[in-house]
Design a protein around this motif. Structure first.
Motif, PDB file in Angstrom:
ATOM      1  N   CYS A 143      -5.191 -20.935 -10.577  1.00 55.75           N
ATOM      2  CA  CYS A 143      -4.870 -21.096  -9.334  1.00 55.75           C
ATOM      3  C   CYS A 143      -3.408 -21.201  -9.209  1.00 55.75           C
ATOM      4  O   CYS A 143      -2.672 -20.373  -8.244  1.00 55.75           O
ATOM      5  CB  CYS A 143      -5.348 -22.164  -8.455  1.00 55.75           C
ATOM      6  N   LEU A 144      -2.746 -21.621 -10.141  1.00 55.38           N
ATOM      7  CA  LEU A 144      -1.121 -21.788 -10.135  1.00 55.38           C
ATOM      8  C   LEU A 144      -0.654 -20.389 -10.364  1.00 55.38           C
ATOM      9  O   LEU A 144       0.246 -20.031  -9.689  1.00 55.38           O
ATOM     10  CB  LEU A 144      -0.637 -22.755 -11.284  1.00 55.38           C
ATOM     11  N   PHE A 145      -1.146 -19.689 -11.280  1.00 52.28           N
ATOM     12  CA  PHE A 145      -0.896 -18.487 -11.659  1.00 52.28           C
ATOM     13  C   PHE A 145      -0.929 -17.446 -10.389  1.00 52.28           C
ATOM     14  O   PHE A 145       0.000 -16.534  -9.894  1.00 52.28           O
ATOM     15  CB  PHE A 145      -1.336 -17.522 -12.760  1.00 52.28           C
ATOM     16  N   GLN A 146      -1.855 -17.511  -9.623  1.00 52.28           N
ATOM     17  CA  GLN A 146      -2.299 -16.640  -8.595  1.00 52.28           C
ATOM     18  C   GLN A 146      -0.989 -16.990  -7.514  1.00 52.28           C
ATOM     19  O   GLN A 146      -0.933 -16.058  -6.755  1.00 52.28           O
ATOM     20  CB  GLN A 146      -3.584 -16.912  -8.099  1.00 52.28           C
ATOM     21  N   THR A 147      -0.896 -18.274  -7.356  1.00 51.24           N
ATOM     22  CA  THR A 147      -0.032 -18.666  -6.468  1.00 51.24           C
ATOM     23  C   THR A 147       1.432 -18.151  -6.530  1.00 51.24           C
ATOM     24  O   THR A 147       2.146 -17.442  -5.852  1.00 51.24           O
ATOM     25  CB  THR A 147       0.292 -20.203  -6.074  1.00 51.24           C
ATOM     26  N   MET A 148       1.932 -18.194  -7.725  1.00 48.93           N
ATOM     27  CA  MET A 148       3.277 -17.627  -8.135  1.00 48.93           C
ATOM     28  C   MET A 148       3.201 -16.146  -8.136  1.00 48.93           C
ATOM     29  O   MET A 148       4.229 -15.518  -7.941  1.00 48.93           O
ATOM     30  CB  MET A 148       3.743 -18.112  -9.587  1.00 48.93           C
ATOM     31  N   GLN A 149       2.238 -15.719  -8.579  1.00 43.81           N
ATOM     32  CA  GLN A 149       1.990 -14.045  -8.376  1.00 43.81           C
ATOM     33  C   GLN A 149       2.060 -13.466  -6.947  1.00 43.81           C
ATOM     34  O   GLN A 149       2.598 -12.505  -6.526  1.00 43.81           O
ATOM     35  CB  GLN A 149       0.741 -13.335  -9.102  1.00 43.81           C
ATOM     36  N   THR A 150       1.655 -14.371  -6.115  1.00 43.11           N
ATOM     37  CA  THR A 150       1.672 -13.955  -4.870  1.00 43.11           C
ATOM     38  C   THR A 150       3.040 -14.097  -4.201  1.00 43.11           C
ATOM     39  O   THR A 150       3.619 -13.340  -3.493  1.00 43.11           O
ATOM     40  CB  THR A 150       0.893 -14.865  -3.774  1.00 43.11           C
ATOM     41  N   CYS A 151       3.777 -15.060  -4.715  1.00 45.21           N
ATOM     42  CA  CYS A 151       5.054 -15.317  -4.521  1.00 45.21           C
ATOM     43  C   CYS A 151       5.908 -14.085  -4.882  1.00 45.21           C
ATOM     44  O   CYS A 151       7.216 -13.830  -4.231  1.00 45.21           O
ATOM     45  CB  CYS A 151       5.785 -16.622  -5.011  1.00 45.21           C
ATOM     46  N   PHE A 152       5.463 -13.499  -5.923  1.00 46.16           N
ATOM     47  CA  PHE A 152       6.266 -12.176  -6.585  1.00 46.16           C
ATOM     48  C   PHE A 152       5.721 -11.001  -5.692  1.00 46.16           C
ATOM     49  O   PHE A 152       6.482 -10.188  -5.169  1.00 46.16           O
ATOM     50  CB  PHE A 152       5.942 -12.119  -7.882  1.00 46.16           C
ATOM     51  N   HIS A 153       4.488 -10.798  -5.478  1.00 46.92           N
ATOM     52  CA  HIS A 153       4.205  -9.522  -4.838  1.00 46.92           C
ATOM     53  C   HIS A 153       4.095  -9.305  -3.450  1.00 46.92           C
ATOM     54  O   HIS A 153       4.289  -8.132  -3.071  1.00 46.92           O
ATOM     55  CB  HIS A 153       2.385  -9.354  -5.319  1.00 46.92           C
ATOM     56  N   VAL A 154       3.872 -10.415  -2.639  1.00 42.78           N
ATOM     57  CA  VAL A 154       3.900 -10.211  -1.093  1.00 42.78           C
ATOM     58  C   VAL A 154       5.452  -9.799  -0.729  1.00 42.78           C
ATOM     59  O   VAL A 154       5.624  -8.856  -0.213  1.00 42.78           O
ATOM     60  CB  VAL A 154       3.353 -11.369  -0.521  1.00 42.78           C
ATOM     61  N   PRO A 155       6.327 -10.446  -1.240  1.00 42.12           N
ATOM     62  CA  PRO A 155       7.942  -9.908  -1.025  1.00 42.12           C
ATOM     63  C   PRO A 155       7.900  -8.438  -1.659  1.00 42.12           C
ATOM     64  O   PRO A 155       8.890  -7.645  -0.964  1.00 42.12           O
ATOM     65  CB  PRO A 155       8.569 -11.036  -1.615  1.00 42.12           C
ATOM     66  N   TYR A 156       7.369  -8.184  -2.533  1.00 44.58           N
ATOM     67  CA  TYR A 156       7.771  -6.844  -3.284  1.00 44.58           C
ATOM     68  C   TYR A 156       7.017  -5.723  -2.606  1.00 44.58           C
ATOM     69  O   TYR A 156       7.630  -4.850  -2.350  1.00 44.58           O
ATOM     70  CB  TYR A 156       7.074  -7.046  -4.844  1.00 44.58           C
ATOM     71  N   SER A 157       5.785  -6.145  -2.082  1.00 45.20           N
ATOM     72  CA  SER A 157       5.160  -5.257  -1.316  1.00 45.20           C
ATOM     73  C   SER A 157       5.843  -4.901   0.054  1.00 45.20           C
ATOM     74  O   SER A 157       6.159  -3.713   0.474  1.00 45.20           O
ATOM     75  CB  SER A 157       3.710  -5.375  -0.936  1.00 45.20           C
ATOM     76  N   ALA A 158       6.435  -6.150   0.757  1.00 47.74           N
ATOM     77  CA  ALA A 158       7.248  -5.755   1.991  1.00 47.74           C
ATOM     78  C   ALA A 158       8.421  -5.054   1.544  1.00 47.74           C
ATOM     79  O   ALA A 158       8.989  -4.633   2.716  1.00 47.74           O
ATOM     80  CB  ALA A 158       7.233  -7.196   2.723  1.00 47.74           C
TER      81      ALA A 158
END
Length: 498
Positions: free
Chosen positions: A121-136
């Protein structure tokens, strides 16, 4: 006009640096998608029921964090480095640490489930903090749709290459130290005939060797993750002039959901890709087990996975040309349906390694389309929204995050249900062979269920309204709107100087 076109044009270097930033998500995603289930079952030796809980909760948590991070990103202030890039930089260290610990088997038998839940869950959270801004970030590279599509094609090529790299690193390192299987009572797997039949290794590889191999692979992937983040931050600049000032106060989660799902083309696009993406996720999540047990290629499944990703990587340029030539909606139908015959062949074939390689290479053609099309079509929907709602601004991250939210939540449900199905079918942890019910379940999970989901998705795409005519018209009208806003700002500036 020529100067404006030059201003909107992106250099090849910028596109490459942007594209490389997408590799960490796919490298870690392919390793987790193809190998986490079999790792939890055969290396960490968890009960299938607990493995299904970890897979479901992890992906469901990942889905919930996407819109949350999307809202936080959309509200974050502009810095000297931009709005998106700081999120990427600060999330990377924790993402790398938590990813590494996912592949570590803790020396506590009772706390394994909690361990994997926390770090997954921690990795998925940090990955989201990377990937959502990257996609936008796509929307802040250029206002020119052609340039954004070109950058997206670069990104998809590198991301499929990233999936190939993740599959190769994880597969080849782990493939050299496959966990020894447990033969059924009374079966001697050292007999040549039985060894050939079950395709099991009789080498002196221990479970500790397999655990070390998984950790080695995760260490290599963590190093690549950091390198890609550095290249992205160093080579990409956000264009502040593309940030349109917001006129509304911050929205709640429910308001954001109503905003994005209230836009018809977006809702149809998300629902269509929800079903087709779910089909490929089911295939991805269960393919290693299918190759190992149903096809009997326990010592070659990593090479079969590699063939799929090599094929997908090679076909990305073809699909970019195809959607430019014939339109994105046509590419969806041709690209997605092309995998169906090979899904059927895969489960009908006898255990023939050469034929399996041929079929999986052909299936990789469709995997490339599944990678490219969603991210190529999302900017079109956002453009359509901006054109129809010129007063509603700054919501790009919300559109991307909700798309990822629905996809990840559905994948969590699918992974949980598929692993639980194996439990009900009588899956034997790290067994040299499995009951017939397990073989039937795996065939359903990699063929019948994905085909049904693909057909449902294609039915939804029939009513998706943005065809090539609408897309090109939207592009012209949106450019006129941006030009008129720039002219107004110039006139206001001139008046102020006078």
């Amino acid at each position: 006009m020529i100067q404006r076109d030059q201003k909107h044009r992106l250099s090849v270097c910028s596109k490459l640096c942007f594209a490389i930033g997408g590799a960490p998500y796919q490298i870690t995603g392919s390793a987790l998608g193809f190998f986490l289930q079999i790792y939890l079952l055969d290396v960490a030796q968890l009960d299938p029921f607990y493995a299904s809980i970890i897979l479901f909760v992890g992906r469901a948590w990942d889905a919930v964090t996407d819109p949350t991070v999307g809202f936080l990103v959309s509200r974050s202030p502009w810095t000297r480095y931009g709005r998106m890039l700081p999120w990427i930089v600060f999330s990377t260290p924790l993402a790398v640490l938590s990813y590494f610990l996912i592949w570590f088997v803790p020396p506590i038998e009772q706390g394994k489930v909690i361990w994997y839940l926390i770090f997954y869950c921690l990795f998925q959270t940090m990955q989201t903090c990377f990937h959502v801004p990257y996609s936008a970030l796509t929307m802040f590279l250029s206002s020119d749709q052609k340039e954004r599509d070109s950058a997206t094609a670069y990104r998809m090529t590198v991301e499929v290459l990233g999936t190939l790299i993740g599959t190769a690193i994880q597969g080849q390192i782990v493939g050299g130290a496959i966990a020894p299987c447990i033969s059924p009572p009374g079966m001697n797997v050292t007999e040549p005939s039985l060894t050939d039949l079950l395709n099991v290794s009789t080498s002196h590889v221990t479970l500790d060797h397999t655990k070390n191999a998984y950790m080695t692979a995760s260490g290599v992937i963590c190093g690549i993750y950091i390198l890609c983040a550095i290249i992205l931050f160093s080579g990409v600049k956000e264009r502040r002039e593309l940030v349109r000032p917001k006129s509304e106060p911050p929205m709640s989660f429910i308001q954001g959901l109503r905003l994005v799902m209230g836009h018809g083309p977006y809702a149809k696009l998300v629902m269509g890709f929800l079903f087709t993406s779910l089909a490929f996720m089911l295939l991805e999540g269960n393919f290693a087990l299918f190759c190992s047990y149903t096809l009997g290629f326990r010592n070659n499944f990593q090479n079969i996975l590699l063939v799929i990703m090599i094929s997908a990587t090679l076909m990305i340029p073809f699909w970019q040309w195809f959607l430019t030539k014939f339109g994105k909606k046509t590419a969806v139908y041709i690209g997605t349906t092309s995998v169906i015959p090979f899904m059927i062949l895969l489960v009908c074939l006898e255990s023939n390694l050469i034929m399996t390689f041929v079929v999986t290479f052909a299936a990789g053609v469709s995997v490339a389309a599944a990678f490219l099309l969603p991210w190529s079509m999302l900017p079109d929907v956002i453009d359509d929204f901006q054109l129809k709602n010129p007063g509603s601004r700054g919501h790009e991250a919300i559109f991307y995050s909700f798309y990822v939210f629905f996809t990840k939540f559905a994948s969590g449900v699918s992974l949980g249900i598929s692993t639980l199905s194996l439990n009900f079918a009588g899956y034997v942890t790290n067994g040299c062979s499995q009951p017939d019910a397990v073989h039937l379940t795996l065939r359903m999970l990699v063929s019948a269920a994905p085909i049904v989901l693909i057909l449902l998705g294609l039915i939804i795409f029939i009513v998706y309204p943005i065809n090539e005519v609408v897309r090109l018209n939207n592009r012209k009208e949106l450019q006129k709107l941006r030009d008129s806003e720039q002219d107004s700002e110039t006139d206001s500036s001139d008046s102020g100087n006078v």
